[in-house]
Design an enzyme around this catalytic site. Sequence first.
Site, PDB file in Angstrom:
ATOM      1  N   LYS A 174       0.834  -1.198   0.000  1.00 50.38           N
ATOM      2  CA  LYS A 174       0.000   0.000   0.000  1.00 50.38           C
ATOM      3  C   LYS A 174       0.873   1.255   0.000  1.00 50.38           C
ATOM      4  O   LYS A 174       1.953   1.259   0.579  1.00 50.38           O
ATOM      5  CB  LYS A 174      -0.920  -0.014   1.227  1.00 50.38           C
ATOM      6  CG  LYS A 174      -1.885  -1.191   1.224  1.00 50.38           C
ATOM      7  CD  LYS A 174      -2.612  -1.337   2.544  1.00 50.38           C
ATOM      8  CE  LYS A 174      -1.685  -1.779   3.652  1.00 50.38           C
ATOM      9  NZ  LYS A 174      -2.405  -2.126   4.898  1.00 50.38           N
ATOM     10  N   THR A 207      -7.604   8.599   9.554  1.00 54.28           N
ATOM     11  CA  THR A 207      -7.219   7.427   8.761  1.00 54.28           C
ATOM     12  C   THR A 207      -7.065   6.177   9.613  1.00 54.28           C
ATOM     13  O   THR A 207      -6.488   5.186   9.182  1.00 54.28           O
ATOM     14  CB  THR A 207      -5.891   7.704   8.031  1.00 54.28           C
ATOM     15  OG1 THR A 207      -4.894   8.079   9.006  1.00 54.28           O
ATOM     16  CG2 THR A 207      -6.040   8.810   7.005  1.00 54.28           C
ATOM     17  N   GLY A 209      -7.549   2.740  11.029  1.00 51.94           N
ATOM     18  CA  GLY A 209      -8.198   1.530  10.534  1.00 51.94           C
ATOM     19  C   GLY A 209      -8.186   1.359   9.034  1.00 51.94           C
ATOM     20  O   GLY A 209      -8.818   0.437   8.510  1.00 51.94           O
TER      21      GLY A 209
END
Length: 270
Positions: A174, A207, A209
């Site tokens: 990510k 942001t 979780g």
Amino acid sequence: MVYKALTIAGSDSGGGAGIQADLKTFQELGVFGMSALTAVTAQNTLGVQGVYPLSPEAVAKQIESVATDLGADAVKTGMLFSAEIIEVVAAKVKQFDWDRLVVDPVMIAKGGAPLLQEEAVNALKTYLLPLAMVVTPNIPEAEALTGLMIRTMDDRREAARRLYEMGARYVVIKGGHDDDGEETVDLLYNGREFSYFTGKRIETKHTHGTGCTFAAAITAELAKGKTVQEAVQTAKSFIQAAISHTLGIGHGHGPTNHWAYREKNGAVGE
């Protein structure tokens, strides 16, 4: 057809991450969610005030209860805390022949608190990654797992190759921790080629979780029989909506909005 997904992870009392985020995401995507708790945390948007792990036996018994009655079309792991719990989870995944396994290697909370014991990192690489259909580290987690310092997209590609060599069939690294540019780029590697999923970078502190939610969305889509490519694309759209339409609650890193994707699309995802 009722699709079912199991999350094996810790509880977040603040509701933004952990099994709470996973179950909300499963529900929003039309999948029946089940859970096996690995630890209870005292946690809110300001940080983690306490971590209380369950025994490996308690984790195993929860997994067995789900597997022997309800079954699972896909399984996600999140915060596993210790080497002993990781070994038990890996053994149960093999025992019940769960092929669609998403491993989110949760190591550090948003506020910096460690959520995985140091000696557990090797157990994660040894026992769990070889069973994973998909592994979804952020950049710091990919660095911890591979030993690489990741600064460029080439570094990310090399980290993905190394994680693939550890046994995961698909690797998603990510891009949320990469502060360069106006877009976030998530990298998917299948052992042969790379795919890139981009989204507009949202400037927000809410942001908490995001990693759990993203991996849970992949798990839900895999439970419905979607390909990994399709699952990652939906997960990217889901988390983009969740971050874009912030709830604005809490005094620290607030949670994402788990119902934003449904409201945006007008219905539960197919």
